[in-house]
Design a protein around this motif. Structure first.
Motif, PDB file in Angstrom:
ATOM      1  N   LEU A 134       0.828  -1.220   0.000  1.00  0.00           N
ATOM      2  CA  LEU A 134       0.000   0.000   0.000  1.00  0.00           C
ATOM      3  C   LEU A 134       0.854   1.258   0.000  1.00  0.00           C
ATOM      4  CD1 LEU A 134      -2.856  -1.091   2.426  1.00  0.00           C
ATOM      5  CD2 LEU A 134      -2.914  -0.968  -0.069  1.00  0.00           C
ATOM      6  N   GLU A 135       2.039   1.185   0.630  1.00  0.00           N
ATOM      7  CA  GLU A 135       2.915   2.358   0.643  1.00  0.00           C
ATOM      8  C   GLU A 135       3.344   2.735  -0.773  1.00  0.00           C
ATOM      9  OE1 GLU A 135       3.251   4.400   2.783  1.00  0.00           O
ATOM     10  OE2 GLU A 135       3.408   3.581   4.810  1.00  0.00           O
ATOM     11  N   LYS A 136       3.324   1.754  -1.698  1.00  0.00           N
ATOM     12  CA  LYS A 136       3.704   2.064  -3.076  1.00  0.00           C
ATOM     13  C   LYS A 136       2.726   3.026  -3.729  1.00  0.00           C
ATOM     14  CE  LYS A 136       6.353  -2.051  -3.955  1.00  0.00           C
ATOM     15  NZ  LYS A 136       6.474  -3.305  -4.657  1.00  0.00           N
ATOM     16  N   LEU A 137       1.511   3.164  -3.151  1.00  0.00           N
ATOM     17  CA  LEU A 137       0.534   4.105  -3.715  1.00  0.00           C
ATOM     18  C   LEU A 137       0.756   5.522  -3.209  1.00  0.00           C
ATOM     19  CD1 LEU A 137      -2.693   1.909  -3.370  1.00  0.00           C
ATOM     20  CD2 LEU A 137      -1.409   2.367  -5.462  1.00  0.00           C
ATOM     21  N   ASN A 138       1.688   5.665  -2.278  1.00  0.00           N
ATOM     22  CA  ASN A 138       1.953   6.983  -1.677  1.00  0.00           C
ATOM     23  C   ASN A 138       2.227   8.045  -2.735  1.00  0.00           C
ATOM     24  OD1 ASN A 138       4.781   8.418   0.018  1.00  0.00           O
ATOM     25  ND2 ASN A 138       2.680   9.090   0.104  1.00  0.00           N
ATOM     26  N   GLY A 139       1.398   9.085  -2.697  1.00  0.00           N
ATOM     27  CA  GLY A 139       1.608  10.215  -3.608  1.00  0.00           C
ATOM     28  C   GLY A 139       1.266   9.945  -5.060  1.00  0.00           C
ATOM     29  N   LYS A 140       0.674   8.790  -5.343  1.00  0.00           N
ATOM     30  CA  LYS A 140       0.442   8.449  -6.749  1.00  0.00           C
ATOM     31  C   LYS A 140      -0.866   9.011  -7.305  1.00  0.00           C
ATOM     32  CE  LYS A 140       4.038   5.805  -7.440  1.00  0.00           C
ATOM     33  NZ  LYS A 140       5.239   6.586  -7.712  1.00  0.00           N
ATOM     34  N   ILE A 141      -1.773   9.425  -6.438  1.00  0.00           N
ATOM     35  CA  ILE A 141      -3.066   9.902  -6.930  1.00  0.00           C
ATOM     36  C   ILE A 141      -3.171  11.401  -6.676  1.00  0.00           C
ATOM     37  CG2 ILE A 141      -5.547   9.429  -6.958  1.00  0.00           C
ATOM     38  CD1 ILE A 141      -4.983   6.895  -5.340  1.00  0.00           C
ATOM     39  N   ARG A 142      -3.057  12.195  -7.743  1.00  0.00           N
ATOM     40  CA  ARG A 142      -3.195  13.634  -7.583  1.00  0.00           C
ATOM     41  C   ARG A 142      -4.674  14.013  -7.609  1.00  0.00           C
ATOM     42  NH1 ARG A 142       0.073  14.742 -12.770  1.00  0.00           N
ATOM     43  NH2 ARG A 142      -1.157  12.883 -13.163  1.00  0.00           N
ATOM     44  N   ASN A 143      -5.004  15.204  -7.197  1.00  0.00           N
ATOM     45  CA  ASN A 143      -6.402  15.644  -7.223  1.00  0.00           C
ATOM     46  C   ASN A 143      -7.036  15.444  -8.599  1.00  0.00           C
ATOM     47  OD1 ASN A 143      -6.220  16.495  -4.540  1.00  0.00           O
ATOM     48  ND2 ASN A 143      -7.578  18.232  -4.954  1.00  0.00           N
ATOM     49  N   SER A 144      -6.278  15.818  -9.636  1.00  0.00           N
ATOM     50  CA  SER A 144      -6.851  15.694 -10.977  1.00  0.00           C
ATOM     51  C   SER A 144      -7.064  14.222 -11.335  1.00  0.00           C
ATOM     52  CB  SER A 144      -5.937  16.371 -12.002  1.00  0.00           C
ATOM     53  OG  SER A 144      -4.646  15.794 -11.917  1.00  0.00           O
ATOM     54  N   ASP A 145      -6.169  13.327 -10.847  1.00  0.00           N
ATOM     55  CA  ASP A 145      -6.369  11.896 -11.107  1.00  0.00           C
ATOM     56  C   ASP A 145      -7.664  11.421 -10.478  1.00  0.00           C
ATOM     57  OD1 ASP A 145      -3.904  11.679 -12.395  1.00  0.00           O
ATOM     58  OD2 ASP A 145      -2.837  11.316 -10.495  1.00  0.00           O
ATOM     59  N   MET A 146      -7.846  11.841  -9.233  1.00  0.00           N
ATOM     60  CA  MET A 146      -9.031  11.377  -8.501  1.00  0.00           C
ATOM     61  C   MET A 146     -10.307  11.899  -9.152  1.00  0.00           C
ATOM     62  SD  MET A 146      -9.499   9.288  -5.976  1.00  0.00           S
ATOM     63  CE  MET A 146     -11.031   8.566  -6.492  1.00  0.00           C
ATOM     64  N   GLN A 147     -10.251  13.171  -9.603  1.00  0.00           N
ATOM     65  CA  GLN A 147     -11.418  13.727 -10.305  1.00  0.00           C
ATOM     66  C   GLN A 147     -11.766  12.879 -11.523  1.00  0.00           C
ATOM     67  OE1 GLN A 147     -10.373  17.727 -11.329  1.00  0.00           O
ATOM     68  NE2 GLN A 147     -10.640  18.524  -9.235  1.00  0.00           N
ATOM     69  N   GLN A 148     -10.729  12.532 -12.280  1.00  0.00           N
ATOM     70  CA  GLN A 148     -10.979  11.747 -13.490  1.00  0.00           C
ATOM     71  C   GLN A 148     -11.516  10.362 -13.169  1.00  0.00           C
ATOM     72  OE1 GLN A 148      -7.489  11.704 -15.941  1.00  0.00           O
ATOM     73  NE2 GLN A 148      -7.767  13.853 -16.544  1.00  0.00           N
ATOM     74  N   LEU A 149     -10.919   9.740 -12.149  1.00  0.00           N
ATOM     75  CA  LEU A 149     -11.394   8.401 -11.771  1.00  0.00           C
ATOM     76  C   LEU A 149     -12.868   8.462 -11.365  1.00  0.00           C
ATOM     77  CD1 LEU A 149      -8.306   7.158  -9.702  1.00  0.00           C
ATOM     78  CD2 LEU A 149      -9.115   6.199 -11.863  1.00  0.00           C
ATOM     79  N   ASN A 150     -13.203   9.472 -10.572  1.00  0.00           N
ATOM     80  CA  ASN A 150     -14.603   9.621 -10.156  1.00  0.00           C
ATOM     81  C   ASN A 150     -15.515   9.839 -11.355  1.00  0.00           C
ATOM     82  OD1 ASN A 150     -14.305   9.303  -7.405  1.00  0.00           O
ATOM     83  ND2 ASN A 150     -13.854  11.473  -7.058  1.00  0.00           N
ATOM     84  N   GLN A 151     -15.046  10.678 -12.258  1.00  0.00           N
ATOM     85  CA  GLN A 151     -15.864  10.977 -13.426  1.00  0.00           C
ATOM     86  C   GLN A 151     -16.099   9.726 -14.274  1.00  0.00           C
ATOM     87  OE1 GLN A 151     -14.137  13.808 -16.095  1.00  0.00           O
ATOM     88  NE2 GLN A 151     -15.981  13.926 -17.366  1.00  0.00           N
ATOM     89  N   ARG A 152     -15.026   8.948 -14.465  1.00  0.00           N
ATOM     90  CA  ARG A 152     -15.152   7.733 -15.283  1.00  0.00           C
ATOM     91  C   ARG A 152     -16.106   6.736 -14.616  1.00  0.00           C
ATOM     92  NH1 ARG A 152      -9.208   5.767 -16.490  1.00  0.00           N
ATOM     93  NH2 ARG A 152     -10.264   3.977 -17.410  1.00  0.00           N
ATOM     94  N   ALA A 153     -15.973   6.607 -13.302  1.00  0.00           N
ATOM     95  CA  ALA A 153     -16.838   5.654 -12.611  1.00  0.00           C
ATOM     96  C   ALA A 153     -18.295   6.094 -12.698  1.00  0.00           C
ATOM     97  CB  ALA A 153     -16.418   5.539 -11.152  1.00  0.00           C
ATOM     98  N   GLU A 154     -18.520   7.401 -12.565  1.00  0.00           N
ATOM     99  CA  GLU A 154     -19.901   7.879 -12.579  1.00  0.00           C
ATOM    100  C   GLU A 154     -20.519   7.842 -13.967  1.00  0.00           C
ATOM    101  OE1 GLU A 154     -19.631  11.574 -10.467  1.00  0.00           O
ATOM    102  OE2 GLU A 154     -19.432  10.487  -8.568  1.00  0.00           O
ATOM    103  N   SER A 155     -19.688   7.885 -14.998  1.00  0.00           N
ATOM    104  CA  SER A 155     -20.242   7.795 -16.349  1.00  0.00           C
ATOM    105  C   SER A 155     -20.809   6.408 -16.612  1.00  0.00           C
ATOM    106  CB  SER A 155     -19.164   8.111 -17.386  1.00  0.00           C
ATOM    107  OG  SER A 155     -18.296   7.003 -17.506  1.00  0.00           O
ATOM    108  N   GLY A 156     -20.362   5.418 -15.858  1.00  0.00           N
ATOM    109  CA  GLY A 156     -20.936   4.079 -15.976  1.00  0.00           C
ATOM    110  C   GLY A 156     -20.482   3.318 -17.194  1.00  0.00           C
ATOM    111  N   GLU A 157     -19.524   3.862 -17.958  1.00  0.00           N
ATOM    112  CA  GLU A 157     -19.105   3.152 -19.168  1.00  0.00           C
ATOM    113  C   GLU A 157     -18.263   1.927 -18.836  1.00  0.00           C
ATOM    114  OE1 GLU A 157     -17.329   6.210 -21.553  1.00  0.00           O
ATOM    115  OE2 GLU A 157     -19.252   7.293 -21.542  1.00  0.00           O
ATOM    116  N   GLN A 158     -17.496   2.012 -17.764  1.00  0.00           N
ATOM    117  CA  GLN A 158     -16.664   0.889 -17.364  1.00  0.00           C
ATOM    118  C   GLN A 158     -16.957   0.557 -15.911  1.00  0.00           C
ATOM    119  OE1 GLN A 158     -12.894   2.808 -18.620  1.00  0.00           O
ATOM    120  NE2 GLN A 158     -12.191   0.697 -18.858  1.00  0.00           N
ATOM    121  N   THR A 159     -16.681  -0.696 -15.539  1.00  0.00           N
ATOM    122  CA  THR A 159     -16.867  -1.044 -14.133  1.00  0.00           C
ATOM    123  C   THR A 159     -15.704  -0.468 -13.329  1.00  0.00           C
ATOM    124  OG1 THR A 159     -15.625  -3.078 -14.319  1.00  0.00           O
ATOM    125  CG2 THR A 159     -17.998  -3.212 -14.736  1.00  0.00           C
TER     126      THR A 159
END
Lengths: 521, 255
Positions: A479-504
């Motif tokens: 889990l420590e390998k994920l340290n610092g790997k998700i920037r705000n913009s990454d998280m926004q995009q991930l949320n957006q993709r998940a909410e679009s429902g196109e992919q699981t």
């Protein structure tokens, strides 16, 4: 979508049908019928029994689950207990009504002929009351099927999982799958019980109509197909799904909104990839306190918490100026967590999901708004859209207004789902949201910098039970390998993709992990 | 022999006793009617005999033993009991209803079957036709025949009947009264029945106990009650039918 989720449909249906409906109803019969008999025979106990089972019914479902949480923890036992309490009223009440409805001449004849009290009860009164008791069981069953959809919020599974995930992910087909399955179970069981009550009516049994027979047969057939048919794509998978003994099963969890589901899935996949340990996904718990209690009670091993939430909502402490440095805040939180709760926060994932004041990008450019202070001169003409919680909370608008010494011309309280649409169509000029919302890039909004550092940091960090970290250090390392790997913009995009429902979500997360591992851990 | 000695019973709901120092001696094989208007205490008296109720004071002797010294459930199982509307068990067929007491007495299935059939035949119901019917599939008269069969199936020497035929209409009631008299002459059981119908009492009883406001007015044969009434109440009760009959006799032919 249905074939893809076939094994999950099978297991959710079993959970719903057996654990969340049949088990509570059976328990309620075992408790409720004797209670009804007691209430019938002993007039003094009647009031107490009826109000006792009645009170259980008046507690709202979610509140009941929350009340049982400290006693029974999360998962199936509290759900079964709560559902049993709900099923109790109709069964007890109908037992009482059924027994009271026996014709007095029949009872007098029985007594006069020499039936003793027990013989009269079991040979005459209960058989005569049986159709009414069965009516109560029928009401209880249908209620249980419905209320059981809420038990997903304490991690009890069932068809409610589809519904709550569908709601959180804004995935309408998934929501419908859950709702339709629950309706199918309710209608089917109702039909079966109706036929049963028909068959137990005293006197000559009228034949069951062909329509009712067809109804029951089709219910049983559909159930049979669901259980005995395995779609092609799952066959090999099912055969090899037996997990190895003696390997730890790591229980990864998360709260019931999109971002938490993504993060939970990400930790789960990361553990599977790096350590090979099997992971049990206990997603979708109904909120911060539920997750936290589950963690400290050892019912889950890992979830992602936010520093600000841990400090204020869990530890009930207030923010100090030095806490604005993540390192110091983390030390302070971890001092409590490791000493008192035997849990530990790892390193931040990299993004800060704090409150954010935002405006439309084009307007911010035109007006040169970059910081919240920039709004001050125009504040009186601006219309703000807030959710009602933010408008009221001390760490929301009231505090913000003081810290920046500004007052907006109008405040509109809006439901969180509507807030982004309101700014998009120009009903309001600025809104408050969370900085990782997927809708920020979608609606092309600009987050204004919190130049007075008013909002506390909400750094997302995995929190893990110490026992796990000590016994399986490789989990912590993965889990420590994920340290610092998700920037705000990454998280926004991930949320957006998940909410679009196109992919699981698992597919989105898998993509993301591939991408960051290529760029080098 | 059934003996009631100074039996008194009060209920919380009314100030005066429902049955007030009531004494009666019924001989073996005799049929006695408890006659009176509703509320006179006749049903209460009957229910005290098989201990559906217990008296506040006084004593009831059955077969020489005080009922209070007998097990109330076993006592009931030794006495045939017929009530108004028959009180059949709606979830059991006719066979099961008739055999109920035999079952309670622990008789083997074959005996239960045989005696139930005999009892149905006695009450002129064909066992093959009626045995498997449910109470809701019978007429009122048939239901009460089953009620009588149920009370007689285990050969009791005592039968108690509470307004047994008063819910039936005239012709059917007449038939079932005749049937009962016929059975009675063959089986010789001691019978006490409650009625408010003077003619039913006259037709069926060897002796009649007239009750009024919880007390026994007079106990005797029809002839004694008609010709030697001991109270105004009895005199009035038994002269009324004669006055009504005179209305018939006054009508002249040709008019």
């Amino acid at each position: 979508m249905i074939l893809e989720r076939w094994p999950e449909i099978q297991s959710r249906l079993t959970e719903h049908l057996v654990l969340l409906t049949l088990v509570p109803v059976l328990l309620a019969i075992l408790i409720g019928v004797p209670l009804g008999i007691l209430a019938h025979r002993n007039e003094k106990s009647r009031g107490a029994i009826l109000s006792g089972v009645g009170i259980a019914q008046t507690i709202p479902s979610l509140a009941m689950l929350a009340l049982l949480l400290p006693l029974l923890g999360i998962g199936k036992p509290p759900a079964i207990a709560a559902l049993t309490l709900y099923a109790l009223l109709p069964i007890t009440q109908n037992t009482l009504v059924g027994l009271a409805g026996a014709p007095t001449t029949t009872l007098e004849a029985a007594r006069g002929m020499g039936f003793n009290s027990r013989q009269s009860l079991f040979q005459i009164e209960i058989p005569l009351a049986f159709p009414v008791i069965l009516g109560g069981i029928r009401t209880a069953t249908v209620t249980c099927v419905g209320v059981a959809t809420l038990s997903t919020f304490i991690g009890a599974g069932g068809l409610g999982d589809f519904i709550s995930r569908g709601l959180s992910l804004n995935n309408i087909p998934l929501l419908c799958l859950g709702a339709a399955s629950a309706a199918f179970v309710a209608l089917g069981l109702d039909g079966v019980l109706e036929a049963l009550s028909h068959m137990t009516r005293p006197g000559r049994k009228a034949p069951i109509s062909i329509f009712r027979k067809l109804y029951i047969i089709s219910f049983v057939l559909v159930l049979g197909v669901i259980y005995f048919y395995t779609p092609e794509q799952h066959r090999a998978h099912t055969a090899s799904a037996q997990s190895l003994p003696d390997t730890p099963v790591i229980r990864v969890s998360g709260k019931n909104f999109t971002e938490q589901m993504i993060l939970a899935e990400m930790m789960a996949q990361q553990i599977e990839r790096v350590t090979g340990y099997p992971v049990e996904r206990k997603f979708n718990l109904g909120g911060t306190i539920i997750c936290h209690n589950a963690l400290i009670n050892g019912e889950i091993d890992i979830y992602v918490e936010y520093t600000g939430t841990a400090l204020t909502a869990i530890l009930k402490e207030s923010l100090r100026p030095e806490d604005l440095e993540t390192e110091k805040l983390l030390d302070r939180i971890n001092a409590h967590y490791s000493d008192e709760l035997n849990c530990e926060f790892l390193s931040p994932l990299g993004f800060n999901n704090t409150y954010a004041i935002m405006v439309k990008s084009d307007i911010s450019e035109a007006k040169e708004w970059n910081k919240i202070s920039d709004l001050k001169s125009d504040a009186a003409d601006l219309r703000a859209g807030f959710n009602s919680e933010f408008s009221e909370r001390e760490d929301g608008y009231p505090g913000l207004a003081r810290a920046y010494n500004l007052k907006f011309g109008a405040i509109q309280n809006l439901a969180p789902e509507l807030i982004y649409q309101a700014i998009d169509v120009g009903q309001v000029d600025l809104i408050c949201g969370f900085s990782t919302d997927g809708k920020i890039p979608q609606y092309d909004l600009k987050i204004l910098e919190d130049d007075q550092n008013f909002f506390p940091p909400y750094e997302a960090i995995p929190v893990v039970r110490q026992e796990i970290l000590e016994t399986y250090p490789e989990i912590g390392e993965a889990l420590e390998k994920l340290n610092g790997k998700i920037r705000n913009s990454d998280m926004q995009q991930l949320n957006q993709r998940a909410e679009s429902g196109e992919q699981t979500i698992p597919a989105i997360v898998s993509d993301f992990l591939n991408q960051i591992s290529q760029s080098g851990f | 022999m059934i003996e009631l000695l100074e039996v008194t019973k009060s209920f919380d709901t009314q100030p005066q006793p429902a049955v007030d120092h009531f004494s009666l001696c019924v001989q073996s094989g005799e049929t006695v009617a408890l006659l009176g208007s509703s509320g006179c205490g006749k049903s209460t008296t009957l229910k005290m005999i098989n201990r559906l109720l217990d008296p506040d004071s006084g004593k009831i002797l059955i077969r020489g033993t005080a009922t209070t010294d007998q097990d109330p459930v076993l006592l009931k199982r030794s006495i045939g009991y017929v009530i108004q509307d028959a009180g059949l068990f709606p979830h059991w067929n006719v066979f099961k209803n008739v055999g109920a007491v035999l079952k309670l007495l622990g008789e083997p299935e074959s005996v239960v079957r045989k005696k139930s059939q005999q009892a149905l035949e006695m009450t002129q119901l064909d066992p093959t036709e009626f045995g498997t019917r449910f109470p809701e599939e019978l007429s009122g008269g048939q239901r009460q025949r089953v009620g009588v069969a149920r009370a007689l199936a285990f050969d009791p020497d005592i039968v108690l009947m509470d307004e047994p035929f008063s819910a039936l209409d005239g012709v059917v009631r007449d038939q079932i009264q005749d049937l009962f008299l016929d059975l009675k002459s063959r089986l010789k059981m001691t019978t006490i029945f409650v009625t408010h119908d003077l003619f039913e009492a006259l037709k069926m009883a060897d002796r009649i106990a007239v009750m009024h406001e919880g007390r026994l007015e007079q106990f005797g044969t029809a002839s004694e009650l008609i010709h030697q009434p001991e109270t105004e109440f009895v005199k009035d009760l038994f002269s009324k039918p004669a006055r009504q009959l005179s209305l018939f006799q006054d009508i002249q032919p040709g008019k």
